[in-house]
Design a protein around this motif. Structure first.
Motif, short mmCIF file in Angstrom:
data_model
loop_
_atom_site.label_atom_id
_atom_site.label_comp_id
_atom_site.label_asym_id
_atom_site.label_seq_id
_atom_site.Cartn_x
_atom_site.Cartn_y
_atom_site.Cartn_z
N UNK A 1 39.66 8.99 -46.93
CA UNK A 1 38.88 9.45 -45.98
C UNK A 1 39.01 8.85 -44.67
N UNK A 2 38.30 9.78 -43.61
CA UNK A 2 38.79 9.35 -42.41
C UNK A 2 37.55 8.28 -41.92
N UNK A 3 36.46 8.44 -42.32
CA UNK A 3 35.18 7.61 -41.97
C UNK A 3 34.41 7.33 -43.14
N UNK A 4 33.82 6.01 -43.18
CA UNK A 4 33.23 5.55 -44.34
C UNK A 4 31.84 5.14 -43.62
N UNK A 5 30.69 5.52 -44.00
CA UNK A 5 29.56 5.41 -43.56
C UNK A 5 28.65 4.92 -44.57
N UNK A 6 27.82 3.81 -44.02
CA UNK A 6 27.04 2.85 -45.01
C UNK A 6 25.45 3.47 -44.68
N UNK A 7 24.93 4.25 -45.86
CA UNK A 7 23.40 4.74 -45.61
C UNK A 7 22.38 3.84 -45.91
N UNK A 8 21.52 3.87 -45.02
CA UNK A 8 20.39 2.82 -45.14
C UNK A 8 19.21 3.78 -45.36
N UNK A 9 18.33 3.15 -46.33
CA UNK A 9 17.09 3.62 -46.54
C UNK A 9 16.20 3.71 -45.56
N UNK A 10 15.07 4.58 -45.73
CA UNK A 10 13.99 4.52 -44.36
C UNK A 10 13.23 3.22 -44.75
N UNK A 11 12.70 2.87 -43.50
CA UNK A 11 11.79 1.41 -43.43
C UNK A 11 10.56 2.00 -42.89
N UNK A 12 9.48 1.22 -43.55
CA UNK A 12 8.21 1.61 -42.81
C UNK A 12 7.55 0.24 -42.65
N UNK A 13 6.39 0.28 -41.79
CA UNK A 13 5.83 -0.97 -41.45
C UNK A 13 4.35 -0.72 -41.20
N UNK A 14 3.50 -1.60 -41.38
CA UNK A 14 2.16 -1.53 -41.13
C UNK A 14 1.64 -1.86 -39.70
N UNK A 15 1.16 -0.63 -39.07
CA UNK A 15 0.91 -1.01 -37.66
C UNK A 15 -0.13 -1.91 -37.29
N UNK A 16 0.07 -2.73 -36.08
CA UNK A 16 -1.09 -3.64 -35.88
C UNK A 16 -1.12 -4.88 -36.80
N UNK A 17 0.16 -5.00 -37.70
CA UNK A 17 -0.01 -5.73 -38.61
C UNK A 17 0.15 -7.27 -37.95
N UNK A 18 -0.81 -8.62 -38.18
CA UNK A 18 -0.58 -9.57 -37.30
C UNK A 18 0.51 -10.51 -37.86
N UNK A 19 1.93 -10.13 -37.57
CA UNK A 19 3.14 -10.74 -38.14
C UNK A 19 3.15 -12.23 -37.72
N UNK A 20 2.43 -12.42 -36.39
CA UNK A 20 2.63 -13.96 -35.98
C UNK A 20 1.61 -14.82 -36.75
N UNK A 21 0.63 -14.19 -37.37
CA UNK A 21 -0.41 -14.90 -37.95
C UNK A 21 -0.23 -15.09 -39.38
N UNK A 22 0.72 -14.30 -40.09
CA UNK A 22 0.80 -14.28 -41.43
C UNK A 22 1.68 -15.41 -41.73
#
Length: 227
Positions: A30-51
């Protein structure tokens, strides 16, 4: 020669058991090879710095539990409703990490970030329908013998449709060595055990796939060591 000769011959002559590149799982057709990444979700306003990143002391455990309860994540089997789909570019900027297919490996595991499996499978279904264009499809499952129910999974499928393909993959948890391709071999979708999913395409499809595919794609060199 049969429809599956090209891949069966390659796999039969490839004795490399240490898989770490596309070259280890498919011939360079083939001419090109593409890695497929699954969709990502996050929790809005999650206190990442405090966790707390560690879960070792009573204080850390209690703080984790409180935050998870506050955001509906503590032993909640319906937690998916709280996740908002985001791009990998968003993740890159949010956590100041290089935008790369391995970006999630470079972030400490936090319950407020997760793969959106249902949405990803739906997007894969829609994307495959776009590029298939009613062509006849074939599916080769190299390690079909691993399936726990004897004789219920064939190694070769001719004339399979996208809906049937997705159902098989859900039964296999996308964790078997499979090759989905049209008769003209203009593209091939590969899944494999503990390895990313790849879409291998010829040059006449490159622009169409990149503009219409509903999952994020990363161009990968055929011989690149992935890990």
């Amino acid at each position: 020669m049969g429809r599956f000769h090209w891949i069966k011959n390659y796999l039969n002559n490839n004795d490399n058991n240490n898989l770490n590149s596309i070259a280890d799982i498919i011939p360079n057709l083939f001419d090109e090879y593409l890695l497929i990444h699954w969709k990502i979700g996050v929790i809005e306003n999650f206190p990442f710095e405090e966790y707390p990143l560690k879960n070792e002391t009573i204080d850390q455990i209690n703080k984790r539990i409180k935050i998870e309860k506050d955001f509906g994540l503590f032993f909640n089997y319906d937690e998916d409703i709280y996740f908002k789909e985001v791009s990998l570019n968003y993740i890159s900027k949010k956590f100041k990490k290089e935008l790369d297919y391995k970006i999630l490996d470079n972030i400490i595991e936090i319950p407020a970030i997760k793969i959106l499996e249902k949405e990803s499978i739906e997007s894969l279904y829609l994307s495959l329908n776009k590029i298939t264009k009613n062509k006849s499809l074939n599916l080769f499952i190299e390690d079909s013998y691993r399936f726990p129910t004897p004789n219920s999974l064939k190694q070769e499928y001719i004339g399979i449709n996208i809906k049937e393909y997705i159902q098989i993959q859900e039964d296999l948890n996308f964790d078997y060595f499979t090759y989905l391709f049209p008769d003209d071999l203009n593209w091939c979708l590969i899944t494999s055990e503990d390895f990313p999913m790849f879409l291998c395409i010829n040059k006449d499809l490159i622009e169409e796939v990149k503009s219409s595919f509903e999952l994020e794609l990363f161009k990968i060199n055929y011989n690149r060591q992935l890990y």
